[in-house]
Design a protein around this motif. Sequence first.
Motif, PDB file in Angstrom:
ATOM      1  N   GLU A   1      94.151  50.756  29.540  1.00 35.64           N
ATOM      2  CA  GLU A   1      94.846  50.233  28.373  1.00 35.64           C
ATOM      3  C   GLU A   1      93.896  49.450  27.471  1.00 35.64           C
ATOM      4  N   PRO A   2      94.052  49.562  26.149  1.00 36.33           N
ATOM      5  CA  PRO A   2      93.216  48.767  25.245  1.00 36.33           C
ATOM      6  C   PRO A   2      93.378  47.279  25.521  1.00 36.33           C
ATOM      7  N   HIS A   3      92.283  46.550  25.448  1.00 36.87           N
ATOM      8  CA  HIS A   3      92.332  45.109  25.651  1.00 36.87           C
ATOM      9  C   HIS A   3      93.005  44.446  24.448  1.00 36.87           C
ATOM     10  N   GLN A   4      93.725  43.377  24.698  1.00 35.97           N
ATOM     11  CA  GLN A   4      94.379  42.629  23.616  1.00 35.97           C
ATOM     12  C   GLN A   4      93.533  41.405  23.276  1.00 35.97           C
ATOM     13  N   PHE A   5      92.739  41.510  22.222  1.00 34.36           N
ATOM     14  CA  PHE A   5      91.906  40.395  21.787  1.00 34.36           C
ATOM     15  C   PHE A   5      92.720  39.428  20.938  1.00 34.36           C
ATOM     16  N   ASN A   6      92.314  38.163  20.951  1.00 30.56           N
ATOM     17  CA  ASN A   6      92.951  37.152  20.113  1.00 30.56           C
ATOM     18  C   ASN A   6      92.531  37.264  18.647  1.00 30.56           C
ATOM     19  N   LEU A   7      91.323  37.778  18.416  1.00 24.85           N
ATOM     20  CA  LEU A   7      90.764  37.844  17.074  1.00 24.85           C
ATOM     21  C   LEU A   7      90.341  39.275  16.751  1.00 24.85           C
ATOM     22  N   ASN A   8      90.105  39.530  15.471  1.00 23.48           N
ATOM     23  CA  ASN A   8      89.777  40.883  15.003  1.00 23.48           C
ATOM     24  C   ASN A   8      88.268  41.088  14.974  1.00 23.48           C
ATOM     25  N   TYR A   9      87.705  41.419  16.120  1.00 21.64           N
ATOM     26  CA  TYR A   9      86.276  41.669  16.228  1.00 21.64           C
ATOM     27  C   TYR A   9      85.956  43.070  15.716  1.00 21.64           C
TER      28      TYR A   9
ATOM     29  N   PHE B   1      86.729  55.444  19.975  1.00 24.01           N
ATOM     30  CA  PHE B   1      86.347  54.687  21.167  1.00 24.01           C
ATOM     31  C   PHE B   1      86.576  53.194  20.950  1.00 24.01           C
ATOM     32  N   MET B   2      86.204  52.686  19.780  1.00 22.59           N
ATOM     33  CA  MET B   2      86.426  51.268  19.475  1.00 22.59           C
ATOM     34  C   MET B   2      87.907  50.927  19.592  1.00 22.59           C
ATOM     35  N   ALA B   3      88.747  51.772  19.021  1.00 26.09           N
ATOM     36  CA  ALA B   3      90.190  51.529  19.091  1.00 26.09           C
ATOM     37  C   ALA B   3      90.679  51.584  20.530  1.00 26.09           C
ATOM     38  N   ASP B   4      90.147  52.506  21.310  1.00 24.85           N
ATOM     39  CA  ASP B   4      90.549  52.624  22.709  1.00 24.85           C
ATOM     40  C   ASP B   4      90.220  51.364  23.509  1.00 24.85           C
ATOM     41  N   GLN B   5      89.176  50.641  23.090  1.00 26.16           N
ATOM     42  CA  GLN B   5      88.789  49.414  23.799  1.00 26.16           C
ATOM     43  C   GLN B   5      89.571  48.190  23.311  1.00 26.16           C
ATOM     44  N   GLY B   6      90.352  48.354  22.252  1.00 22.42           N
ATOM     45  CA  GLY B   6      91.160  47.247  21.747  1.00 22.42           C
ATOM     46  C   GLY B   6      90.616  46.581  20.504  1.00 22.42           C
ATOM     47  N   PHE B   7      89.512  47.096  19.953  1.00 25.97           N
ATOM     48  CA  PHE B   7      88.972  46.516  18.724  1.00 25.97           C
ATOM     49  C   PHE B   7      89.834  46.937  17.538  1.00 25.97           C
TER      50      PHE B   7
ATOM     51  N   MET C   1      90.620  55.304  10.628  1.00 27.04           N
ATOM     52  CA  MET C   1      90.923  53.880  10.761  1.00 27.04           C
ATOM     53  C   MET C   1      92.394  53.598  10.514  1.00 27.04           C
ATOM     54  N   GLN C   2      92.963  54.276   9.530  1.00 25.28           N
ATOM     55  CA  GLN C   2      94.389  54.087   9.246  1.00 25.28           C
ATOM     56  C   GLN C   2      95.242  54.567  10.420  1.00 25.28           C
ATOM     57  N   LYS C   3      94.873  55.703  10.974  1.00 21.15           N
ATOM     58  CA  LYS C   3      95.617  56.267  12.097  1.00 21.15           C
ATOM     59  C   LYS C   3      95.537  55.373  13.335  1.00 21.15           C
ATOM     60  N   ARG C   4      94.369  54.757  13.559  1.00 27.18           N
ATOM     61  CA  ARG C   4      94.157  53.967  14.766  1.00 27.18           C
ATOM     62  C   ARG C   4      94.363  52.468  14.544  1.00 27.18           C
ATOM     63  N   ASN C   5      94.876  52.096  13.386  1.00 20.26           N
ATOM     64  CA  ASN C   5      95.141  50.683  13.066  1.00 20.26           C
ATOM     65  C   ASN C   5      93.889  49.831  13.158  1.00 20.26           C
ATOM     66  N   ILE C   6      92.809  50.345  12.593  1.00 18.82           N
ATOM     67  CA  ILE C   6      91.552  49.617  12.495  1.00 18.82           C
ATOM     68  C   ILE C   6      91.387  49.141  11.052  1.00 18.82           C
ATOM     69  N   GLU C   7      91.117  47.863  10.875  1.00 13.11           N
ATOM     70  CA  GLU C   7      90.928  47.311   9.536  1.00 13.11           C
ATOM     71  C   GLU C   7      89.459  47.394   9.140  1.00 13.11           C
TER      72      GLU C   7
ATOM     73  N   ASN D   1      89.742  51.512   2.031  1.00 11.32           N
ATOM     74  CA  ASN D   1      90.692  50.412   2.254  1.00 11.32           C
ATOM     75  C   ASN D   1      90.001  49.112   2.669  1.00 11.32           C
ATOM     76  N   ALA D   2      88.884  48.818   2.032  1.00 10.23           N
ATOM     77  CA  ALA D   2      88.145  47.586   2.314  1.00 10.23           C
ATOM     78  C   ALA D   2      88.591  46.466   1.387  1.00 10.23           C
ATOM     79  N   LYS D   3      88.667  45.263   1.935  1.00  8.82           N
ATOM     80  CA  LYS D   3      89.037  44.085   1.149  1.00  8.82           C
ATOM     81  C   LYS D   3      87.841  43.178   0.872  1.00  8.82           C
ATOM     82  N   TRP D   4      86.730  43.435   1.565  1.00 10.09           N
ATOM     83  CA  TRP D   4      85.564  42.559   1.446  1.00 10.09           C
ATOM     84  C   TRP D   4      84.305  43.388   1.245  1.00 10.09           C
ATOM     85  N   MET D   5      83.363  42.837   0.514  1.00 12.27           N
ATOM     86  CA  MET D   5      82.040  43.439   0.383  1.00 12.27           C
ATOM     87  C   MET D   5      80.990  42.334   0.381  1.00 12.27           C
TER      88      MET D   5
END
Length: 313
Positions: free
Chosen positions: A41-49, A70-76, A99-105, A147-151
């Motif tokens: 199961e993906p790990h549940q991190f407290n912060l968005n690493y 793979f990043m999403a599978d690890q909980g990132f 990223m949209q499909k895997r809920n990655i920001e 879909n980036a908010k920062w540069m």
Amino acid sequence: MDRRNFVKQNLKISALAGIGGLSVYPKTIMSDINILREEKEPHQFNLNYAPHLGMFQNLAGKDVIDQLNFMADQGFTAFEDNGMKDRPIELQEKMAATMQKRNIEMGVFVAHKIYWTSPNLTNGDKALREEFLKEIKESVEVAKRVNAKWMTVVPGYINVRQHMQYQTANVIESLKFAADILEPHDITMVLEPLNFRDHPGLFLSESPQAYQICKAVASPSCKILFDVYHQQIQEGNLLPNIEACWDEIGYFQVGDNPGRNEPTTGEINYNNVFKYIHQKGYKGIIGMEHGNSGEGEQGELAVIEAYKVSDDF
């Protein structure tokens, strides 16, 4: 054995051996790496690493989309890519869809050409300012596509023939023009102070300096990128400095020092840093802008485990 007991057991072993606990933890887990592989199961991190491409290429393969999955599978839950602007548009779109499909920001990408050895924004040269603003406009299109908010923005090299206060005024003026471009799109440029050891001669080096500039620009589209690695080298006193410029921080990046590798490999107590940021209510991204201390699959697994340990609060 559950993770918490596994962590505690290894820390106790390290302490009995007379060596630092967290700083050597990634090496101690290598003796029983199968424990990490068994987790499904993906790990549940407290912060968005936010990892970057190449960080897990031995485990995930070299394909960009495979690495994102793979990043999403690890909980990132986030990802950053300094070189996103230079990637083919077709690949940008494919990465954005994944990223949209895997809920990655999507985190930061570098917005413009950085002048590492000669002045650009600091000397008030209008042609170089126009070049910078043109690249900011181009980066808006990239940000919208992925879909980036920062540069990331780095004001460049100092002008040794001009007083620092005039240079500051020149930089502020250029950033105000850039903010006017970014504000209608709700995109934020984050100014990154860089340390004197790795990047000698750059104009922006400390968080109070970045804070002063952001206050002068006075725009929601101009904030600080607080890279804990750089500021540990440049100024130290991390938590008080984060607190002092908190209202102008828009983004964090991390790396341990010395070495600029994953947390637990150097002198920074990232467990305390992450806990502090979390308690402040930070909901943004923490970019993992560092290398891996170990090689191959085991080195990559050690990076994942280091974040799990440092995020355990």
